[in-house]
Design a protein around this motif. Structure first.
Motif, short mmCIF file in Angstrom:
data_model
loop_
_atom_site.label_atom_id
_atom_site.label_comp_id
_atom_site.label_asym_id
_atom_site.label_seq_id
_atom_site.Cartn_x
_atom_site.Cartn_y
_atom_site.Cartn_z
N LEU A 1 3.46 0.76 10.16
CA LEU A 1 2.92 -0.40 9.45
C LEU A 1 3.94 -0.97 8.46
CD1 LEU A 1 -0.63 1.04 8.65
CD2 LEU A 1 -0.06 -0.60 10.46
N PRO A 2 4.07 -2.30 8.41
CA PRO A 2 5.11 -2.92 7.59
C PRO A 2 4.94 -2.77 6.08
CG PRO A 2 3.70 -4.60 8.59
CD PRO A 2 3.31 -3.30 9.19
N ASN A 3 3.72 -2.95 5.57
CA ASN A 3 3.56 -2.96 4.10
C ASN A 3 3.06 -1.65 3.52
OD1 ASN A 3 4.39 -5.66 3.72
ND2 ASN A 3 2.40 -6.33 4.53
N VAL A 4 3.06 -0.62 4.38
CA VAL A 4 2.54 0.67 3.92
C VAL A 4 3.69 1.65 3.76
CG1 VAL A 4 1.04 2.62 4.51
CG2 VAL A 4 0.33 0.28 5.08
N SER A 5 3.84 2.19 2.57
CA SER A 5 4.83 3.26 2.42
C SER A 5 4.11 4.59 2.21
CB SER A 5 5.81 2.99 1.30
OG SER A 5 5.19 2.35 0.24
N ILE A 6 4.80 5.65 2.56
CA ILE A 6 4.20 6.98 2.52
C ILE A 6 5.07 7.89 1.68
CG2 ILE A 6 3.46 8.96 3.93
CD1 ILE A 6 3.62 6.79 6.34
N LEU A 7 4.45 8.55 0.73
CA LEU A 7 5.15 9.59 0.00
C LEU A 7 4.58 10.93 0.44
CD1 LEU A 7 5.43 8.38 -3.73
CD2 LEU A 7 7.31 8.75 -2.11
N ASN A 8 5.31 11.59 1.33
CA ASN A 8 4.88 12.92 1.75
C ASN A 8 5.29 13.95 0.70
OD1 ASN A 8 3.68 12.41 4.37
ND2 ASN A 8 5.74 11.86 5.05
N ARG A 9 4.52 15.03 0.64
CA ARG A 9 4.77 16.12 -0.32
C ARG A 9 4.74 15.64 -1.77
NH1 ARG A 9 6.48 18.47 4.43
NH2 ARG A 9 4.88 20.05 4.64
N VAL A 10 3.84 14.69 -2.00
CA VAL A 10 3.55 14.29 -3.38
C VAL A 10 2.06 14.54 -3.61
CG1 VAL A 10 3.38 12.36 -4.99
CG2 VAL A 10 5.43 12.63 -3.57
N ASN A 11 1.81 15.42 -4.56
CA ASN A 11 0.43 15.81 -4.85
C ASN A 11 -0.07 15.09 -6.09
OD1 ASN A 11 -1.90 17.55 -4.53
ND2 ASN A 11 -1.20 18.58 -6.39
N THR B 1 0.83 -1.20 0.00
CA THR B 1 0.00 0.00 0.00
C THR B 1 0.87 1.26 0.00
OG1 THR B 1 -1.69 -1.19 1.24
CG2 THR B 1 -1.82 1.20 1.30
N LEU B 2 0.42 2.24 -0.75
CA LEU B 2 1.14 3.51 -0.81
C LEU B 2 0.17 4.66 -0.50
CD1 LEU B 2 3.63 5.27 -1.72
CD2 LEU B 2 2.66 5.20 -4.02
N ILE B 3 0.60 5.53 0.42
CA ILE B 3 -0.17 6.75 0.68
C ILE B 3 0.55 7.91 0.01
CG2 ILE B 3 -1.05 8.37 2.42
CD1 ILE B 3 -0.97 6.14 4.47
N CYS B 4 -0.15 8.67 -0.81
CA CYS B 4 0.41 9.91 -1.33
C CYS B 4 -0.26 11.07 -0.62
CB CYS B 4 0.18 10.02 -2.83
SG CYS B 4 1.28 8.97 -3.77
N GLU B 5 0.55 11.90 -0.02
CA GLU B 5 0.05 13.01 0.79
C GLU B 5 0.75 14.29 0.34
OE1 GLU B 5 -2.06 13.95 3.41
OE2 GLU B 5 -1.02 15.85 3.04
N LYS B 6 -0.02 15.33 0.09
CA LYS B 6 0.63 16.53 -0.45
C LYS B 6 1.37 17.35 0.60
CE LYS B 6 -3.40 19.52 -0.94
NZ LYS B 6 -4.07 20.39 -1.91
N ALA B 7 1.04 17.14 1.88
CA ALA B 7 1.83 17.77 2.93
C ALA B 7 2.61 16.65 3.64
CB ALA B 7 0.93 18.53 3.89
N HIS B 8 2.42 16.52 4.96
CA HIS B 8 3.05 15.43 5.70
C HIS B 8 1.98 14.84 6.61
CE1 HIS B 8 5.49 13.28 8.62
NE2 HIS B 8 6.52 13.39 7.80
N ILE B 9 1.87 13.53 6.66
CA ILE B 9 0.72 12.94 7.35
C ILE B 9 0.66 13.28 8.84
CG2 ILE B 9 0.50 11.04 5.68
CD1 ILE B 9 1.51 9.18 8.00
N LYS B 10 1.76 13.72 9.41
CA LYS B 10 1.72 14.02 10.85
C LYS B 10 0.66 15.07 11.20
CE LYS B 10 4.52 14.95 14.92
NZ LYS B 10 5.83 15.27 15.48
N ARG B 11 0.53 16.09 10.35
CA ARG B 11 -0.43 17.15 10.69
C ARG B 11 -1.27 17.56 9.48
NH1 ARG B 11 -1.62 18.71 16.11
NH2 ARG B 11 0.27 18.42 17.32
#
Lengths: 104, 559
Positions: free
Chosen positions: B140-150, B34-44
């Motif tokens: 989470l093991p199988n989840v990667s996060i791309l922060n600042r990707v819109n 699983t991949l999360i694309c977040e345009k800011a940063h998931i922390k806030r």
């Protein structure tokens, strides 16, 4: 409302830049943080809470009744202390225990 | 410009409330990559950046999920999907317990039971709710996060989603992401209308100004069926700080009063839209400004309010301190915000089934982008994140993405190159955004017209918004962050066109202020107990009227 960053205090750790939900904070040529788009600040104070040296402070714009006070937070274990410095020098401190829920 | 190609099984677009919970659910129920694309940063990022004061959607002891459905149905005057509301409501308490396990502080009595506020609310310390959620996701093991990707667009072929395109706003990278299933969780749309304070504090608004309607716009462009954009949301807020009023109304029982000191809320009703409408009307009839009556509350209540606001809307506390007066010494002035499109409060968004499947195969929607299911609040968004995640996990068992064809990739690339290339623009992004907000304010029922409109005005709005869209073609971006701003502006303009078309289509006034059509000022239950849906066909918005999905039945897509 927006924030102001005191460059003399900033240690360039980048924490405020990371959390800004609008990606509005950038670093300058010396690695110090500055707010590139002050009008685009939502006022969420995420950056204020991250700053380990209290260099980031927020204020209300004059257009929404701001009187020039600056606010920063200090984190002490479970206590999040909000420090409000009024322009006349008066300082108020409000402690919030993160382990206690709101009354309302 | 760098180019990066990524393959994943499930792509989550938007790492806010619903998106983060979807990731948690996927990891707990499968080993899907699983991949999360977040345009800011998931922390806030997302709606919870500053925190939240209470959990407003919980089934308290003695109440049932069906009771919650009835409450929402009444507030939205019938235009809801009961099947969606019920499937959400059934999960509210489970996701609440999960939040507590993750570390959210929820007030309990000496017997260990949650202390409730009214019939649906729990008291919490929600200042750090988003960091808590984000940290759980980061582990989470199988989840990667791309922060600042819109994410700028879907890759859809024959009504089947195969992934999406994105831009890295700090690394000048163009992303091509292939995914077997996609969960869209980008939130609603702020910034369509001119805000209360358009100057320096233009972003001091109710909803995150960074939520630009990306999910709606990408769905509209891809030909997804969308619902109820005409049910705009206007919040009643503390003037200037745009801080919540519910804490005052429910917390200390503050009533809405006019400048004569008369309580007016009983005159107009207490649904969300009636509270706004009443305030507008009192002002129009010369009895403004309006307030929440806090004068006379106790010192203890003062202190509690000051702390409660620091946990969600610190500017209000600052305003009290700067004025040198606590709420017990001065009533809090209130006003309506500019209109927003937000499916967590009203019913706007994707037309989905109970699995939160959209009409595009492989695309699932959760949170503020998902329609038909108002009053989600935080826990409802989590519940929908959970449902969408389970549906996506199920979907990928039998479906694999096709590779995205080169023609589509090249089209995206050349558009980016055009925007970051030579600067031939007379206008800036900011100028066009202001132009859009002025048009919506003047002709599509903004603050300027007290949220009212007629068909002639809507026609003008439609014409002008289309003109502004054309102007975006020649905009210039100095870097990838500005490039994001161009895409965001286009998203808003796309959503504006759908909002205008929907406002025009509903020939009645069912919700004061939210959709106050002066050509049809009355409610028409005979003809308009219907959903107004739409779909883009050959570049034109086609309106589809649908009969209400009755309680006890479930809607299913028939494609």
């Amino acid at each position: 409302m927006s924030i102001t960053i005191d460059k003399s205090k900033c240690i360039g750790c980048g924490k405020c830049r990371t959390v800004c939900p609008g990606s509005l904070i950038k670093k300058d040529e010396n690695g110090k943080a500055f707010i590139k788009y002050p009008k685009d600040c939502w006022g969420c104070t995420s950056c204020v809470k991250e700053c380990p040296v209290h260099a980031v402070r927020f204020y209300l714009g004059a257009d929404i009744g701001g009187m020039g006070s600056l606010v920063h937070t200090e984190s002490m274990g479970d206590i999040l202390r909000w420090v409000i410095e009024k322009s006349d020098g008066e300082i108020s401190k409000i402690d919030i225990n993160r382990k206690e829920s709101n009354k309302y | 410009m760098k180019i990066e190609k990524i393959k994943t099984q499930i792509l989550i677009i938007g790492g806010g409330t619903a998106g983060c919970y979807a990731a948690l659910t996927i990891a707990e129920n499968s080993d899907a990559k699983t991949l999360i694309c977040e345009k800011a940063h998931i922390k806030r990022s997302g709606c919870l950046a500053a925190g939240v004061n209470a959990l407003n959607a919980y089934i308290v002891e003695g109440r049932t999920p069906q009771d919650y459905v009835e409450y929402v149905k009444k507030d939205a005057d019938g235009i809801v999907r009961e099947d969606l509301l019920l499937t959400m409501s059934e999960r509210l308490n489970k996701v609440t317990e999960r939040l507590e396990q993750l570390g959210l502080v929820i007030l309990k009595d000496e017997k260990g039971k949650y202390v409730t506020r009214g019939n649906r609310n729990l008291k919490i310390n929600g200042e750090n709710i988003k960091p808590i959620l984000a940290q759980a996701v980061e582990n989470l093991p199988n989840v990667s996060i791309l922060n600042r990707v819109n994410i700028i667009d879907y890759a859809v072929e024959n009504n089947r989603i195969n992934g999406a395109f994105g831009i890295g706003i700090e690394n000048n990278t163009f992303y091509i992401i292939e995914a077997d299933a996609v969960i869209i969780a980008t939130g609603g749309a702020a910034g369509l209308y001119k805000p209360n304070n358009p100057g320096f504090s233009r972003h001091k608004m109710w909803y995150p100004p960074f939520n630009t309607g990306a999910g709606y716009a990408m769905g509209i462009r891809a030909g997804a069926e969308m619902t109820t954009f005409e049910m705009r949301f206007i919040a009643l807020r503390c003037k200037d700080t745009i801080a919540p009023t519910g804490t005052l109304a429910q917390g200390v029982g503050a009533k809405q009063i006019n400048s004569l000191g008369d309580v007016y809320e009983t005159k107009y009703g207490i649904t969300t839209s009636e509270r706004v409408y009443g305030t507008v009307n009192e002002n129009l009839e010369g009895r403004g400004p309006c307030y929440l009556k806090t004068e006379g509350i106790t010192h203890e209540q003062d202190e509690s309010l000051i702390k409660a606001y620091l946990n969600m809307a610190p500017s209000q506390t600052l305003k009290w301190i700067e004025s040198g007066k606590n709420p017990s010494q001065q009533n809090v002035e209130i006003e309506g915000t500019e209109p927003y499109i937000v499916g967590g409060h009203t019913a706007s968004g994707y037309w989905v089934d109970t699995n939160r499947a959209t009409t595009i195969k492989g695309l699932f929607a959760a949170g503020d982008v998902a329609g038909g299911c108002p009053q989600k609040y935080v826990t409802g968004a989590l519940a929908e994140g959970e449902i969408a995640a389970l549906s996506a996990v199920d979907f990928i068992k039998n479906h694999k993405a096709q590779s995205i064809d080169k023609e589509k990739i090249d089209k995206q690339k050349s558009e980016i190159k055009k925007f970051i290339g030579e600067n031939n623009s007379n206008f800036t992004i900011e100028q066009l955004e202001e132009a859009m907000q002025t048009v919506m304010d003047s002709y599509a029922g903004g603050i300027k017209t007290n949220y009212r409109f007629n068909e002639k005005q809507l026609d003008i709005a439609d014409y002008k918004i289309k003109q502004i869209y054309q102007l975006t073609d020649r905009l210039h971006a100095d870097d990838f962050q500005e490039l994001m701003y161009i895409y965001e502006l286009r998203e808003r303009l796309t959503v504006c066109q759908s909002v205008i078309a929907h406002l025009k289509a509903r020939h009645e006034t069912r919700w004061h202020s939210f959709a106050e059509n002066l050509d049809y000022p009355e409610k028409d239950n005979k003809n308009w107990k219907k959903y107004v849906n739409s779909r883009l066909e050959n570049g034109e918005i086609k309106i589809i009227l649908r009969e209400l999905v009755k309680g006890g039945t479930q809607f299913e897509h028939n494609n």
